[in-house]
Write an enzyme that holds these catalytic residues in place. Sequence first.
Site, PDB file in Angstrom:
ATOM      1  N   ARG A  31       0.777  -1.235   0.015  1.00  0.00           N
ATOM      2  CA  ARG A  31       0.106   0.191  -0.024  1.00  0.00           C
ATOM      3  C   ARG A  31       0.870   1.106  -0.108  1.00  0.00           C
ATOM      4  O   ARG A  31       2.106   1.206   0.302  1.00  0.00           O
ATOM      5  CB  ARG A  31      -0.808  -0.011   1.119  1.00  0.00           C
ATOM      6  N   GLU A  37      -0.721  11.636   7.472  1.00  0.00           N
ATOM      7  CA  GLU A  37       0.542  11.115   7.992  1.00  0.00           C
ATOM      8  C   GLU A  37       0.635  11.448   9.429  1.00  0.00           C
ATOM      9  O   GLU A  37       0.334  12.809   9.888  1.00  0.00           O
ATOM     10  CB  GLU A  37       1.533  11.746   7.097  1.00  0.00           C
ATOM     11  N   HIS A  38       0.916  10.721  10.196  1.00  0.00           N
ATOM     12  CA  HIS A  38       1.173  10.974  11.564  1.00  0.00           C
ATOM     13  C   HIS A  38      -0.178  11.275  12.411  1.00  0.00           C
ATOM     14  O   HIS A  38      -0.025  11.926  13.238  1.00  0.00           O
ATOM     15  CB  HIS A  38       2.236  11.930  12.018  1.00  0.00           C
ATOM     16  N   ASP A  40      -2.531   8.795  12.678  1.00  0.00           N
ATOM     17  CA  ASP A  40      -3.035   7.387  13.062  1.00  0.00           C
ATOM     18  C   ASP A  40      -3.037   7.156  14.624  1.00  0.00           C
ATOM     19  O   ASP A  40      -3.988   6.860  15.353  1.00  0.00           O
ATOM     20  CB  ASP A  40      -2.317   6.313  12.414  1.00  0.00           C
ATOM     21  N   GLY A 127      11.027  -3.793   3.046  1.00  0.00           N
ATOM     22  CA  GLY A 127      11.536  -2.752   3.719  1.00  0.00           C
ATOM     23  C   GLY A 127      11.334  -1.129   2.912  1.00  0.00           C
ATOM     24  O   GLY A 127      12.199  -0.382   3.403  1.00  0.00           O
ATOM     25  N   GLY A 129       9.015   0.652   2.836  1.00  0.00           N
ATOM     26  CA  GLY A 129       7.833   1.610   3.401  1.00  0.00           C
ATOM     27  C   GLY A 129       6.591   1.289   2.454  1.00  0.00           C
ATOM     28  O   GLY A 129       5.648   2.240   2.446  1.00  0.00           O
ATOM     29  N   SER A 131       4.889  -1.656   2.835  1.00  0.00           N
ATOM     30  CA  SER A 131       4.282  -2.678   3.592  1.00  0.00           C
ATOM     31  C   SER A 131       4.273  -4.007   2.954  1.00  0.00           C
ATOM     32  O   SER A 131       3.215  -4.678   2.999  1.00  0.00           O
ATOM     33  CB  SER A 131       2.594  -2.099   3.996  1.00  0.00           C
ATOM     34  N   ASP A 177      -1.942  -0.408   7.446  1.00  0.00           N
ATOM     35  CA  ASP A 177      -1.480  -1.391   6.463  1.00  0.00           C
ATOM     36  C   ASP A 177      -2.236  -2.508   6.209  1.00  0.00           C
ATOM     37  O   ASP A 177      -2.544  -3.007   5.374  1.00  0.00           O
ATOM     38  CB  ASP A 177      -0.029  -1.758   6.826  1.00  0.00           C
ATOM     39  N   TYR A 227      10.307   9.713  16.634  1.00  0.00           N
ATOM     40  CA  TYR A 227       8.853   8.912  16.555  1.00  0.00           C
ATOM     41  C   TYR A 227       8.440   8.947  18.148  1.00  0.00           C
ATOM     42  O   TYR A 227       7.286   9.591  18.336  1.00  0.00           O
ATOM     43  CB  TYR A 227       9.008   7.607  16.050  1.00  0.00           C
TER      44      TYR A 227
HETATM   45  P1  ADP Z   1       7.876  -2.878   4.949  1.00  0.00           P
HETATM   46  O1  ADP Z   1       6.620  -3.399   5.465  1.00  0.00           O
HETATM   47  O2  ADP Z   1       7.959  -1.291   4.813  1.00  0.00           O
HETATM   48  O3  ADP Z   1       8.204  -3.411   3.301  1.00  0.00           O
HETATM   49  P2  ADP Z   1       9.123  -3.921   7.102  1.00  0.00           P
HETATM   50  O4  ADP Z   1      10.417  -3.959   7.955  1.00  0.00           O
HETATM   51  O5  ADP Z   1       7.836  -3.560   8.102  1.00  0.00           O
HETATM   52  O6  ADP Z   1       9.073  -3.042   5.953  1.00  0.00           O
HETATM   53  O7  ADP Z   1       9.015  -5.448   6.597  1.00  0.00           O
HETATM   54  C1  ADP Z   1       9.764  -6.015   6.047  1.00  0.00           C
HETATM   55  C2  ADP Z   1      10.120  -7.448   6.501  1.00  0.00           C
HETATM   56  O8  ADP Z   1       9.014  -8.347   6.268  1.00  0.00           O
HETATM   57  C3  ADP Z   1      11.451  -8.034   5.934  1.00  0.00           C
HETATM   58  O9  ADP Z   1      12.784  -7.799   6.398  1.00  0.00           O
HETATM   59  C4  ADP Z   1      10.966  -9.700   5.935  1.00  0.00           C
HETATM   60  O10 ADP Z   1      11.348 -10.089   7.401  1.00  0.00           O
HETATM   61  C5  ADP Z   1       9.512  -9.547   6.009  1.00  0.00           C
HETATM   62  N1  ADP Z   1       9.030  -9.793   4.512  1.00  0.00           N
HETATM   63  C6  ADP Z   1       8.307  -9.210   3.968  1.00  0.00           C
HETATM   64  N2  ADP Z   1       8.079  -9.849   2.595  1.00  0.00           N
HETATM   65  C7  ADP Z   1       8.536 -10.818   2.730  1.00  0.00           C
HETATM   66  C8  ADP Z   1       8.827 -11.919   1.451  1.00  0.00           C
HETATM   67  N3  ADP Z   1       8.366 -11.881   0.307  1.00  0.00           N
HETATM   68  N4  ADP Z   1       9.707 -12.757   2.044  1.00  0.00           N
HETATM   69  C9  ADP Z   1      10.295 -12.910   3.201  1.00  0.00           C
HETATM   70  N5  ADP Z   1      10.087 -12.006   4.230  1.00  0.00           N
HETATM   71  C10 ADP Z   1       9.403 -11.106   3.952  1.00  0.00           C
HETATM   72 MG    MG Z   2       5.816  -3.022   7.463  1.00  0.00          MG
END
Ligand code: ADP
Ligand code: MG
Length: 390
Positions: A31, A37-38, A40, A127, A129, A131, A177, A227
């Site tokens: 998403r 923003e900020h 929630d 990672g 942003g 989700s 999210d 934060y």
């Molecule tokens: P965002 O949600 O913004 O992408 P997050 O840090 O919240 O970042 O989540 C990322 C984490 O979610 C990854 O480091 C991993 O641990 C997990 N993850 C997400 N998608 C996958 C995937 N396709 N395979 C394995 N792990 C995943």
């Molecule tokens: Mg996340």
Amino acid sequence: MRLNDLSAQVAADFLKAFNRPPRWIVAAPGRVNVIGEHTDYNDGFVLPMAIEFYAVMAADRPPGGENRVLIHSTAESEPASIDLSAPLRPSPLKWSNYPRGVIAGFLERGINLGGLDVFLRSTVPLGGGLSSSAALEVSTATLIEAVSGKKLDPVEKALLCQKAEHEFANVPCGIMDQFISVMGRESHLLLLDCRTRKTELVPMRDPSVELLISNTNVRHELGSGQYAKRRAQCEAAACVLGVPSLRDAQPASLQSARGKMEDVVFRRARHVIGENERTVQAAAAVRASQWQKVGDLMYASHKSLRDDYEVSCAELDAIVEIAEGIGPQGGVYGCRMTGGGFGGCTVALVKTDAVQAVTQQIGAAYKEKTGLTATIFGSRPAAGATVIKG
Ligand code: ADP
Ligand code: MG
């Protein structure tokens, strides 16, 4: 990649990994937050949309009937192996905790999924942003619903996924999210009231506009401590104003209480109170296809986050400035940082027929200003979680 093609790809992945075709295929999207923003954690409003990037899972029962869930992910070298015969606990294999927590939530409700072989491929950048974590959780939940034949209420499903992220992945996220990944609908944004958890689908059917997401590809580490500070400042402002949270405060009452609080607390509150108004106004403007109005609200949101809330950074500001320079003649109605700040992504409202040109212009100008390469992609509002097969 279109969802149909992605799902065919994951079916082929599964066949290759497990030597038979999958019985179930499900998908859940990432998403972007268009505005709000900020807000929630101040019990306010957010306006996210599901994007055309998905966590897709293909699955079948294990041929030997093992009572465990085995998940291969294209993003990780080590598969997650989740034993269903013992109580579930967080594991040292970090990524496995997202599906693990979701499975635990279903087991808690007496929904037994049984053993599964799973192949996971996600086009949501990890990672970044957007989700990928919620996409992974909601994809897991959707798979369990398909396998068990027990569908949860959408709100309960989203909250189960949020709890998994809190308790297994140890990330204290809000509800946005998971709500949008579960409840998104094609050609709609989702106006979410973070206090009441009421949702309203906001039609955005006009194909002449889409959202353009630019990842700055930077993340400044000061973010996490800041934060907690922002939250405390919001609580302090609410306390002076005598309201349960800033959601309940009006601009006029903030103005008259200005002398009773530190200037920085005043500015934080001004952002939150204004952002809630902008979010509700933006939803109405989207509904009316008033694109310049939506764009202006996005710019106002960015300025407020930059100057009053102080969570932007040079790279985010650079992209917003570039977008503003391109302007409506060049196909850009508005742009703002999205997400917590200190790096991550911007989101812009762009004319569909200008997307390619704008992508090229932002990429080149960002490189020139910062020496960095942005990752840029467009999306129309996508559908929430779906069962593709099974
Ligand atoms: P965002 O949600 O913004 O992408 P997050 O840090 O919240 O970042 O989540 C990322 C984490 O979610 C990854 O480091 C991993 O641990 C997990 N993850 C997400 N998608 C996958 C995937 N396709 N395979 C394995 N792990 C995943
Ligand atoms: Mg996340």
